[in-house]
Design a protein around this motif. Structure first.
Motif, PDB file in Angstrom:
ATOM      1  N   GLN A  95       0.826  -1.200   0.000  1.00 53.83           N
ATOM      2  CA  GLN A  95       0.000   0.000   0.000  1.00 53.83           C
ATOM      3  C   GLN A  95       0.863   1.254   0.000  1.00 53.83           C
ATOM      4  N   SER A  96       0.449   2.232  -0.804  1.00 54.39           N
ATOM      5  CA  SER A  96       1.114   3.527  -0.782  1.00 54.39           C
ATOM      6  C   SER A  96       0.174   4.559  -0.177  1.00 54.39           C
ATOM      7  N   PHE A  97       0.749   5.705   0.205  1.00 54.59           N
ATOM      8  CA  PHE A  97      -0.019   6.711   0.932  1.00 54.59           C
ATOM      9  C   PHE A  97       0.054   8.059   0.230  1.00 54.59           C
ATOM     10  N   ASP A  98      -0.983   8.847   0.426  1.00 55.77           N
ATOM     11  CA  ASP A  98      -1.029  10.204  -0.106  1.00 55.77           C
ATOM     12  C   ASP A  98      -0.318  11.197   0.812  1.00 55.77           C
ATOM     13  N   VAL A  99      -0.393  10.937   2.107  1.00 54.90           N
ATOM     14  CA  VAL A  99       0.259  11.769   3.109  1.00 54.90           C
ATOM     15  C   VAL A  99       0.877  10.843   4.142  1.00 54.90           C
ATOM     16  N   VAL A 100       2.104  11.129   4.539  1.00 53.76           N
ATOM     17  CA  VAL A 100       2.752  10.377   5.611  1.00 53.76           C
ATOM     18  C   VAL A 100       3.315  11.356   6.633  1.00 53.76           C
ATOM     19  N   PHE A 101       2.918  11.176   7.879  1.00 51.30           N
ATOM     20  CA  PHE A 101       3.530  11.900   8.998  1.00 51.30           C
ATOM     21  C   PHE A 101       4.619  10.999   9.571  1.00 51.30           C
ATOM     22  N   VAL A 102       5.811  11.541   9.716  1.00 53.64           N
ATOM     23  CA  VAL A 102       6.959  10.749  10.147  1.00 53.64           C
ATOM     24  C   VAL A 102       7.377  11.161  11.553  1.00 53.64           C
ATOM     25  N   GLY A 103       7.442  10.183  12.452  1.00 52.31           N
ATOM     26  CA  GLY A 103       8.061  10.387  13.759  1.00 52.31           C
ATOM     27  C   GLY A 103       7.340  11.324  14.702  1.00 52.31           C
ATOM     28  N   ALA A 104       6.014  11.466  14.543  1.00 51.04           N
ATOM     29  CA  ALA A 104       5.257  12.345  15.431  1.00 51.04           C
ATOM     30  C   ALA A 104       4.872  11.619  16.718  1.00 51.04           C
ATOM     31  N   ARG A 105       4.683  12.381  17.768  1.00 49.07           N
ATOM     32  CA  ARG A 105       4.078  11.847  18.995  1.00 49.07           C
ATOM     33  C   ARG A 105       2.572  11.764  18.744  1.00 49.07           C
ATOM     34  N   VAL A 106       2.076  10.570  18.568  1.00 51.25           N
ATOM     35  CA  VAL A 106       0.672  10.353  18.225  1.00 51.25           C
ATOM     36  C   VAL A 106      -0.135  10.125  19.498  1.00 51.25           C
ATOM     37  N   ILE A 107      -1.190  10.905  19.666  1.00 52.27           N
ATOM     38  CA  ILE A 107      -2.082  10.740  20.811  1.00 52.27           C
ATOM     39  C   ILE A 107      -3.469  10.382  20.292  1.00 52.27           C
ATOM     40  N   ASP A 108      -3.916   9.183  20.625  1.00 51.36           N
ATOM     41  CA  ASP A 108      -5.263   8.728  20.250  1.00 51.36           C
ATOM     42  C   ASP A 108      -6.084   8.570  21.525  1.00 51.36           C
ATOM     43  N   PRO A 109      -7.060   9.430  21.753  1.00 52.50           N
ATOM     44  CA  PRO A 109      -7.783   9.408  23.029  1.00 52.50           C
ATOM     45  C   PRO A 109      -8.541   8.116  23.301  1.00 52.50           C
ATOM     46  N   GLU A 110      -9.059   7.460  22.266  1.00 51.39           N
ATOM     47  CA  GLU A 110      -9.876   6.273  22.523  1.00 51.39           C
ATOM     48  C   GLU A 110      -9.044   5.097  23.010  1.00 51.39           C
ATOM     49  N   THR A 111      -7.921   4.833  22.362  1.00 50.71           N
ATOM     50  CA  THR A 111      -7.112   3.672  22.745  1.00 50.71           C
ATOM     51  C   THR A 111      -6.105   3.981  23.837  1.00 50.71           C
ATOM     52  N   GLY A 112      -5.821   5.269  24.059  1.00 45.78           N
ATOM     53  CA  GLY A 112      -4.797   5.649  25.016  1.00 45.78           C
ATOM     54  C   GLY A 112      -3.410   5.653  24.429  1.00 45.78           C
ATOM     55  N   LEU A 113      -3.290   5.434  23.123  1.00 48.26           N
ATOM     56  CA  LEU A 113      -1.975   5.474  22.488  1.00 48.26           C
ATOM     57  C   LEU A 113      -1.345   6.848  22.682  1.00 48.26           C
ATOM     58  N   ASP A 114      -0.106   6.867  23.148  1.00 47.56           N
ATOM     59  CA  ASP A 114       0.695   8.088  23.284  1.00 47.56           C
ATOM     60  C   ASP A 114       2.135   7.659  23.054  1.00 47.56           C
ATOM     61  N   ALA A 115       2.533   7.665  21.791  1.00 45.25           N
ATOM     62  CA  ALA A 115       3.834   7.130  21.429  1.00 45.25           C
ATOM     63  C   ALA A 115       4.255   7.695  20.084  1.00 45.25           C
ATOM     64  N   VAL A 116       5.547   7.574  19.782  1.00 43.60           N
ATOM     65  CA  VAL A 116       6.055   8.018  18.493  1.00 43.60           C
ATOM     66  C   VAL A 116       5.640   7.007  17.426  1.00 43.60           C
ATOM     67  N   ARG A 117       5.003   7.512  16.384  1.00 45.15           N
ATOM     68  CA  ARG A 117       4.511   6.660  15.312  1.00 45.15           C
ATOM     69  C   ARG A 117       4.608   7.393  13.979  1.00 45.15           C
ATOM     70  N   ASP A 118       4.632   6.626  12.898  1.00 45.00           N
ATOM     71  CA  ASP A 118       4.358   7.142  11.567  1.00 45.00           C
ATOM     72  C   ASP A 118       2.881   6.905  11.280  1.00 45.00           C
ATOM     73  N   VAL A 119       2.270   7.831  10.570  1.00 44.63           N
ATOM     74  CA  VAL A 119       0.856   7.710  10.216  1.00 44.63           C
ATOM     75  C   VAL A 119       0.704   7.931   8.729  1.00 44.63           C
ATOM     76  N   GLY A 120       0.063   6.974   8.041  1.00 38.06           N
ATOM     77  CA  GLY A 120      -0.168   7.081   6.612  1.00 38.06           C
ATOM     78  C   GLY A 120      -1.633   7.341   6.315  1.00 38.06           C
ATOM     79  N   VAL A 121      -1.880   8.249   5.383  1.00 33.65           N
ATOM     80  CA  VAL A 121      -3.235   8.625   4.981  1.00 33.65           C
ATOM     81  C   VAL A 121      -3.411   8.296   3.506  1.00 33.65           C
ATOM     82  N   THR A 122      -4.507   7.628   3.200  1.00 28.48           N
ATOM     83  CA  THR A 122      -4.886   7.360   1.814  1.00 28.48           C
ATOM     84  C   THR A 122      -6.295   7.890   1.592  1.00 28.48           C
ATOM     85  N   GLY A 123      -6.444   8.781   0.643  1.00 33.49           N
ATOM     86  CA  GLY A 123      -7.748   9.382   0.417  1.00 33.49           C
ATOM     87  C   GLY A 123      -8.178  10.166   1.644  1.00 33.49           C
ATOM     88  N   ASP A 124      -9.395   9.884   2.114  1.00 29.00           N
ATOM     89  CA  ASP A 124      -9.921  10.629   3.264  1.00 29.00           C
ATOM     90  C   ASP A 124      -9.873   9.845   4.561  1.00 29.00           C
TER      91      ASP A 124
END
Length: 496
Positions: free
Chosen positions: A16-45
């Motif tokens: 899979q390829s991505f339209d937008v990639v965030f590299v090395g950000a501190r990702v905070i997801d309130p629902e799961t409690g994730l608070d860690a450095v991650r890459d995030v890939g976005v495809t479409g919306d």
């Protein structure tokens, strides 16, 4: 949505390829409690990957690679209380990290027409409640005979860029009149039609229309209970008794209830009203509330709030009022002149201790009550969310960063999920969630708008995605309008 951070899944496979990639950000997801450095890939919306492994090599042709190192990547902020809906207002909102801005306190009387008029014109996602205050006017003595003309004006005004003041002016003469009890059923039918057009609940700002009897208010709660549609209420007066009225109605009918700007509706009674809402929640009532992080409010000077006796009710005087258009503090003479003319005033009437208490209370959602665009508008119209992150998280430690993000994204999304299932994809940073995201610098983020100088863009909001499109890129507004309507489950949402 997943209840915990997902492992690498089919949606994150190597091909899979991505339209937008965030590299090395501190990702905070309130629902799961994730608070860690991650890459995030976005495809479409949609968010297509949240990964501990690098994703930059999988950026698609023409894609955007964003360095998130040292920054926080959070769900885009969901503002339940945004009167500003114009392109100008939206620009200040996205520069404050907002990706969804909703008119729920007052609402609109022709939601279907307004949603259609906004299509392709909004930087943020948009939606509204059905306006009790405006729609009741069709059944009041002064306007009932003109019902066809008033309804036609509702549709016409819906095409304006910021229609709230025009709607209010069209029906102002009805605000001191009661709806006859024999017409409560018809009022329910009119409001129900609004839900069918996509309204996200019922907007009930009844401090502004004091002609509404307690029996009328109860009848609207009964409809809301029957439809499981939330009521968004600006209560009838400032203080404990008005909060008790709506809590009692919610308790006996079962209607979902959201009390807007609890800080300004309570003033120094905030500790008591917070206790009331906390008890209601622990008893299982579907009740939520919100606050904004400023010690001043803003409203129309011609409104019922400034009827005789306002100094005693609010505990302030003329000099505590600031005219939005000039910044001047009022006198007895200018008060009378501007009140006859009509316009917006800023009220300096709350104590900082009460604002800190609201920000420190975990169940209080952050919402701006942002005003229709004007250069001298209340600074909450431009800086609410950055102010929470900068002043109350970083500088004062009143709440944690993760808590603030949850109360600005996940919790408002949750408030709406039952009436608008599409909100289940917002307020999260997870695979399959909507790509509504904000990247900000936690060391510099702050509001810059002031009461003295007027609106200004917040600082530290670097990238904002709405439906996968960068509406703020490298701290600059982009001329794209990807916002989509947020509609109730009662509407036919085909094509969205």
């Amino acid at each position: 949505m997943a209840a915990q951070e997902p492992a690498e899944s089919a949606s994150d496979e190597e091909s899979q390829s991505f339209d937008v990639v965030f590299v090395g950000a501190r990702v905070i997801d309130p629902e799961t409690g994730l608070d860690a450095v991650r890459d995030v890939g976005v495809t479409g919306d949609r968010i297509a990957a949240v990964s501990a492994s690098p994703l930059g090599s999988r950026l698609g042709e023409g894609g955007v690679l964003i360095d998130g190192r040292g920054k926080v990547l959070a769900p885009g902020f969901v503002d339940l209380h945004a009167h500003g809906q114009s392109a100008e207002a939206n620009e200040y909102q996205v520069r404050d990290g907002v990706t969804t801005a909703l008119e729920l306190e007052w609402g609109y009387p022709a939601v279907g027409a307004w949603l259609e008029a906004r299509r392709g014109r909004s930087r943020v996602h948009y939606g509204a409640s059905a306006s009790h205050g405006m729609l009741r006017s069709l059944l009041t003595p002064s306007l009932a005979a003109q019902r066809d003309e008033v309804e036609a004006s509702f549709v016409e005004v819906s095409r304006e860029s910021d229609p709230l003041r025009s709607f209010q002016g069209a029906v102002a003469e009805s605000f001191y009149e009661a709806v006859p009890p024999q017409q409560f059923a018809e009022l329910a039918e009119i409001l129900d039609h609004g839900l069918a057009e996509g309204a996200l609940g019922i907007g009930m700002a009844h401090q502004y229309f004091p002609g509404a009897t307690r029996a009328e208010i109860l009848s609207v709660f009964e409809l809301a209970a029957a439809r499981s549609a939330p009521i968004f209420t600006h209560v009838r007066s400032m203080g404990v008794d008005a909060i008790q009225e709506v809590l009692a109605n919610a308790a006996v009918t079962g209607a979902p209830l959201h009390i807007v700007h609890l800080n300004s509706s309570s003033m120094d009674d905030l500790p008591t009203t917070l206790r009331l809402i906390g008890h209601a929640q622990r008893r299982g009532l579907d009740v939520t509330t919100e606050a904004y992080p400023y010690t001043a409010g803003s409203t129309g000077l011609q409104s019922a709030i400034f009827d005789p006796g306002w100094q005693q009710r609010l505990g302030i005087d003329y000099g505590d009022l600031q005219w939005q258009d000039t910044g001047e503090r009022l006198t007895a003479e200018s008060f009378e002149r501007y009140r006859a003319e009509g316009g917006t005033v800023i009220l300096h009437f709350m104590r900082e201790e009460m604002i800190e208490l609201a920000m420190a209370t975990p169940f209080v959602i952050v919402a701006s009550d942002g005003m229709p665009f004007a250069p001298g508008a209340h600074p909450r119209s431009a800086g609410t969310f950055s102010r929470v992150l900068g002043r109350y998280v970083r500088e004062r430690g009143v709440l944690t960063l993760a808590d603030a993000i949850a109360r600005m994204s996940y919790h408002p999304a949750r408030r709406l999920e039952a009436i608008a299932p599409q909100m289940r994809r917002k307020g999260r940073v997870q695979v399959g969630a909507d790509a509504d995201l904000v990247l900000f610098d936690p060391d510099t983020v702050i509001d810059t708008a002031t009461f003295e100088e007027g609106l200004a863009f917040s600082r530290g909001i670097e990238q904002v995605l709405v439906a996968g499109e960068l509406v703020v890129r490298d701290g600059a507004t982009q001329e794209v309008f990807p916002g989509r309507p947020v509609r109730s489950r009662y509407a036919d949402a085909a094509g969205d």
